[in-house]
Design a protein around this motif. Structure first.
Motif, PDB file in Angstrom:
ATOM      1  N   SER A 123       0.789  -1.230   0.000  1.00 13.60           N
ATOM      2  CA  SER A 123       0.000   0.000   0.000  1.00 13.60           C
ATOM      3  C   SER A 123       0.822   1.281   0.000  1.00 13.60           C
ATOM      4  O   SER A 123       0.318   2.318  -0.352  1.00 13.60           O
ATOM      5  CB  SER A 123      -0.966  -0.015   1.180  1.00 13.60           C
ATOM      6  OG  SER A 123      -0.227  -0.116   2.373  1.00 13.60           O
ATOM      7  N   LEU A 124       2.092   1.247   0.393  1.00 13.49           N
ATOM      8  CA  LEU A 124       2.967   2.424   0.355  1.00 13.49           C
ATOM      9  C   LEU A 124       2.337   3.674   0.979  1.00 13.49           C
ATOM     10  O   LEU A 124       2.440   4.781   0.424  1.00 13.49           O
ATOM     11  CB  LEU A 124       3.375   2.718  -1.104  1.00 13.49           C
ATOM     12  CG  LEU A 124       3.901   1.531  -1.933  1.00 13.49           C
ATOM     13  CD1 LEU A 124       4.264   1.977  -3.341  1.00 13.49           C
ATOM     14  CD2 LEU A 124       5.094   0.867  -1.272  1.00 13.49           C
ATOM     15  N   LYS A 125       1.712   3.508   2.112  1.00 11.37           N
ATOM     16  CA  LYS A 125       0.936   4.611   2.710  1.00 11.37           C
ATOM     17  C   LYS A 125       1.728   5.883   3.002  1.00 11.37           C
ATOM     18  O   LYS A 125       1.260   6.976   2.686  1.00 11.37           O
ATOM     19  CB  LYS A 125       0.276   4.134   4.000  1.00 11.37           C
ATOM     20  CG  LYS A 125      -0.948   3.278   3.766  1.00 11.37           C
ATOM     21  CD  LYS A 125      -1.581   2.897   5.087  1.00 11.37           C
ATOM     22  CE  LYS A 125      -2.755   1.969   4.858  1.00 11.37           C
ATOM     23  NZ  LYS A 125      -3.266   1.451   6.140  1.00 11.37           N
ATOM     24  N   PRO A 126       2.909   5.801   3.614  1.00 14.67           N
ATOM     25  CA  PRO A 126       3.608   7.066   3.927  1.00 14.67           C
ATOM     26  C   PRO A 126       3.922   7.863   2.665  1.00 14.67           C
ATOM     27  O   PRO A 126       3.963   9.095   2.699  1.00 14.67           O
ATOM     28  CB  PRO A 126       4.888   6.616   4.623  1.00 14.67           C
ATOM     29  CG  PRO A 126       4.636   5.218   5.071  1.00 14.67           C
ATOM     30  CD  PRO A 126       3.662   4.632   4.098  1.00 14.67           C
ATOM     31  N   ILE A 127       4.163   7.168   1.550  1.00 15.98           N
ATOM     32  CA  ILE A 127       4.498   7.851   0.312  1.00 15.98           C
ATOM     33  C   ILE A 127       3.278   8.603  -0.229  1.00 15.98           C
ATOM     34  O   ILE A 127       3.389   9.709  -0.746  1.00 15.98           O
ATOM     35  CB  ILE A 127       5.032   6.842  -0.731  1.00 15.98           C
ATOM     36  CG1 ILE A 127       6.199   6.039  -0.160  1.00 15.98           C
ATOM     37  CG2 ILE A 127       5.428   7.544  -2.017  1.00 15.98           C
ATOM     38  CD1 ILE A 127       7.352   6.889   0.346  1.00 15.98           C
ATOM     39  N   ASP A 144      -0.052   6.002   7.469  1.00 18.77           N
ATOM     40  CA  ASP A 144      -0.245   7.376   7.007  1.00 18.77           C
ATOM     41  C   ASP A 144       0.570   8.360   7.828  1.00 18.77           C
ATOM     42  O   ASP A 144       1.053   9.363   7.303  1.00 18.77           O
ATOM     43  CB  ASP A 144      -1.724   7.784   7.133  1.00 18.77           C
ATOM     44  CG  ASP A 144      -2.607   7.070   6.138  1.00 18.77           C
ATOM     45  OD1 ASP A 144      -3.832   7.102   6.313  1.00 18.77           O
ATOM     46  OD2 ASP A 144      -2.073   6.478   5.180  1.00 18.77           O
ATOM     47  N   ASP A 145       0.702   8.108   9.118  1.00 17.75           N
ATOM     48  CA  ASP A 145       1.428   9.035   9.985  1.00 17.75           C
ATOM     49  C   ASP A 145       2.849   8.558  10.279  1.00 17.75           C
ATOM     50  O   ASP A 145       3.448   8.952  11.285  1.00 17.75           O
ATOM     51  CB  ASP A 145       0.653   9.275  11.290  1.00 17.75           C
ATOM     52  CG  ASP A 145       0.408   7.983  12.056  1.00 17.75           C
ATOM     53  OD1 ASP A 145       0.092   8.049  13.251  1.00 17.75           O
ATOM     54  OD2 ASP A 145       0.535   6.895  11.441  1.00 17.75           O
ATOM     55  N   GLY A 146       3.384   7.735   9.407  1.00 13.31           N
ATOM     56  CA  GLY A 146       4.767   7.284   9.574  1.00 13.31           C
ATOM     57  C   GLY A 146       5.719   8.466   9.568  1.00 13.31           C
ATOM     58  O   GLY A 146       5.541   9.416   8.787  1.00 13.31           O
ATOM     59  N   LYS A 147       6.703   8.427  10.447  1.00 14.90           N
ATOM     60  CA  LYS A 147       7.692   9.500  10.512  1.00 14.90           C
ATOM     61  C   LYS A 147       8.898   9.145   9.649  1.00 14.90           C
ATOM     62  O   LYS A 147       9.391   8.012   9.721  1.00 14.90           O
ATOM     63  CB  LYS A 147       8.183   9.714  11.953  1.00 14.90           C
ATOM     64  CG  LYS A 147       7.093   9.952  12.974  1.00 14.90           C
ATOM     65  CD  LYS A 147       6.231  11.142  12.650  1.00 14.90           C
ATOM     66  CE  LYS A 147       5.102  11.277  13.662  1.00 14.90           C
ATOM     67  NZ  LYS A 147       4.107  10.181  13.558  1.00 14.90           N
ATOM     68  N   LEU A 148       9.326  10.105   8.859  1.00 16.14           N
ATOM     69  CA  LEU A 148      10.491   9.919   7.998  1.00 16.14           C
ATOM     70  C   LEU A 148      11.732  10.005   8.880  1.00 16.14           C
ATOM     71  O   LEU A 148      12.108  11.084   9.339  1.00 16.14           O
ATOM     72  CB  LEU A 148      10.506  11.005   6.920  1.00 16.14           C
ATOM     73  CG  LEU A 148      11.654  11.013   5.923  1.00 16.14           C
ATOM     74  CD1 LEU A 148      11.763   9.703   5.163  1.00 16.14           C
ATOM     75  CD2 LEU A 148      11.486  12.175   4.946  1.00 16.14           C
ATOM     76  N   ILE A 149      12.354   8.867   9.165  1.00 16.23           N
ATOM     77  CA  ILE A 149      13.459   8.869  10.119  1.00 16.23           C
ATOM     78  C   ILE A 149      14.832   8.764   9.459  1.00 16.23           C
ATOM     79  O   ILE A 149      15.856   9.007  10.114  1.00 16.23           O
ATOM     80  CB  ILE A 149      13.317   7.752  11.188  1.00 16.23           C
ATOM     81  CG1 ILE A 149      13.334   6.362  10.535  1.00 16.23           C
ATOM     82  CG2 ILE A 149      12.067   7.967  12.023  1.00 16.23           C
ATOM     83  CD1 ILE A 149      13.370   5.218  11.568  1.00 16.23           C
TER      84      ILE A 149
END
Lengths: 238, 238
Positions: free
Chosen positions: A32-36, B82-87
């Motif tokens: 699903s690649l959600k963060p992207i 969706d709320d993943g943090k780009l680390i």
């Protein structure tokens, strides 16, 4: 080197064989690649290497808003499909910035000038539409690490990360006109026009914290070194 | 904290996103050029630890795109939501490209053979046989991983300087509780994956002795430098 010449050097950076495509289509379908998908904006601006402010680059930020005070950006050197991932920038509100430790604040830069001067643009988005976001951004601070120095011709990401600074309206911080002209030509925009019209109306922040843009008032810039050390470990390595 | 790894997910301080901001962002996403981001086609989950401290381990969700057959560039998030943090980010290169790196660059890069063959690096949502098609290639690659946000120590913002990360190279390194947590959340078994991947082989030339921090460790350090002198007149480049 003002920037990568798109006509020729895209082919060599990075080196490597053409891709075999088949299974990648399958992967995309199943995952699903959600963060992207949360990346909602493309912005084009300029940045300067902290340890050598004569080196300036055009950057392409793909921005995700986490909340009203925090944005995270994947940064590339171009907006076309061959763009190289050159780093990450975090953007925070003045409210969050004021709560940082002064030593931490030194690593951040202000955005007011970049926004007011029209250097930061949202390509293909009319200025009026972008306006609320620009007003918001004018009061923010950014922290930008560059991990791939394609501007000096590195074909692969070499060395430690570099801290980047933002354009500022004083000598070392001024972006070379040719760089801006090249960018403006590509998107058929005029940074000059922007200054005189829409950006004029954007409010300056009342105050910019002097710990940010540290070089301006202190004449000191930052570099990251990497040192060999004994890794703390509870199992053998490697 | 030895023996215990707190897998923290940062609560980023800040106000919830205002509606006007959210609406703008939807509008801009449809108009703009997302070239490099559209190339991201794959989600890989793996574990990293700090190149100076194996006892601090992090679950890392990679979202990767191929620049070509020999080179991938990945954005790393703390979770695939969706709320993943780009680390952080990671570059993944073929052995061929790795061997072209200067010797002082090679220590930044870690091997993937153990974590692929061990089952610890996997593609959530993708059936085993399809994963294997790609992972057998990943098995032979080297990666350079930099993290900017030390979520494992509870930072709610990306503080401090970038960290070079390393990957698993043998049994006994990965904390069992981290492993089990990932196995249960993603419905997989590393042991089962290990069986499926037994046929895979690592780099043709074996694990390079300079890779994996040259078998020792690496630490980033911040250095203050005098800013480079100003050029009296910005040059105009053609």
């Amino acid at each position: 080197m003002a920037g990568r010449d798109e006509a020729s050097s895209h082919e060599e950076i990075p080196p490597g064989r053409p891709m075999s495509m088949e299974q990648h289509m399958v992967d995309k379908v199943l995952q699903s690649l959600k963060p992207i998908k949360q990346m909602s904006q493309h912005a084009c601006t300029f940045a300067l290497y902290s340890h050598d402010m004569n080196r300036q680059i055009e950057t392409h930020h793909y921005v995700t808003r986490i909340n009203q005070d925090f944005l995270q950006c994947a940064v590339y050197d171009s907006d076309d499909s061959r763009g190289c991932l050159i780093g990450v920038e975090y953007i925070i509100s003045d409210r969050l910035f004021e709560n940082l430790d002064p030593e931490e604040q030194k690593l951040w830069h202000s955005h007011a000038y970049e926004i007011k001067s029209g250097l930061w643009v949202s390509p293909r988005v009319p200025e009026m539409v972008a306006r609320p976001e620009l007003e918001n951004l004018a009061k923010t601070y950014g922290k930008f690490w560059c991990t791939w120095q394609t501007d000096r011709g590195d074909k692969l990401p070499l060395g430690p990360p570099a801290l980047m600074m933002s354009p500022q309206p004083v000598n070392l911080g001024m972006v070379k006109p040719a760089l801006v002209q090249k960018r403006d030509g590509k998107y058929n925009i005029s940074t000059d026009e922007a200054i005189k019209t829409t950006r004029l109306e954007i409010n300056e922040p009342e105050w910019i914290n002097p710990q940010a843009d540290y070089w301006k008032q202190h004449g000191k810039c930052f570099a990251i070194d990497v040192e060999p050390v004994e890794m703390k470990r509870m199992a053998p390595f490697p | 904290m030895e023996g215990e790894n707190v897998s923290t997910q940062p609560e980023v301080p800040g106000e919830p996103t205002q509606t006007s901001t959210a609406l703008l962002e939807t509008a801009t996403a449809t108009l703009q050029g997302f070239g490099p981001v559209n190339k991201i086609h794959q989600h890989l989950c793996a574990f990293h630890f700090y190149a100076h401290d194996m006892t601090r381990q992090v679950e890392a969700h990679h979202f990767c795109g191929h620049q070509n057959e020999d080179f991938r560039q990945c954005l790393i998030y703390d979770k695939p939501d969706d709320d993943g943090k780009l680390i952080g980010l990671e570059y993944i290169i073929s052995e061929e490209l790795f061997l072209t790196l200067p010797d002082n660059e090679k220590p930044f890069w870690h091997t993937h053979e153990f974590e692929v063959k061990g089952g610890y690096l996997f593609m959530p949502g993708v059936p085993g046989p399809i994963q294997s098609q790609d992972l057998e290639k990943v098995c032979k690659t080297y990666g350079k991983t930099i993290h900017f946000w030390q979520i494992d120590r509870g930072d709610s913002l990306p503080l401090g300087i970038p960290q070079v990360m390393m990957a698993l190279t043998r049994d006994g390194q990965l904390y069992p509780n981290l492993a089990q947590d990932v196995e249960s959340r993603f419905g997989i078994s590393f042991a089962k994956e290990r069986e499926n991947r037994a046929y895979m082989t690592g780099p043709a030339h074996g694990l390079h002795p300079l890779g994996n921090a040259a078998g020792r460790g690496l630490q980033t350090v911040l250095r203050e430098v005098d800013c480079k002198p100003v050029e009296s007149v910005p040059s105009v480049f053609v």
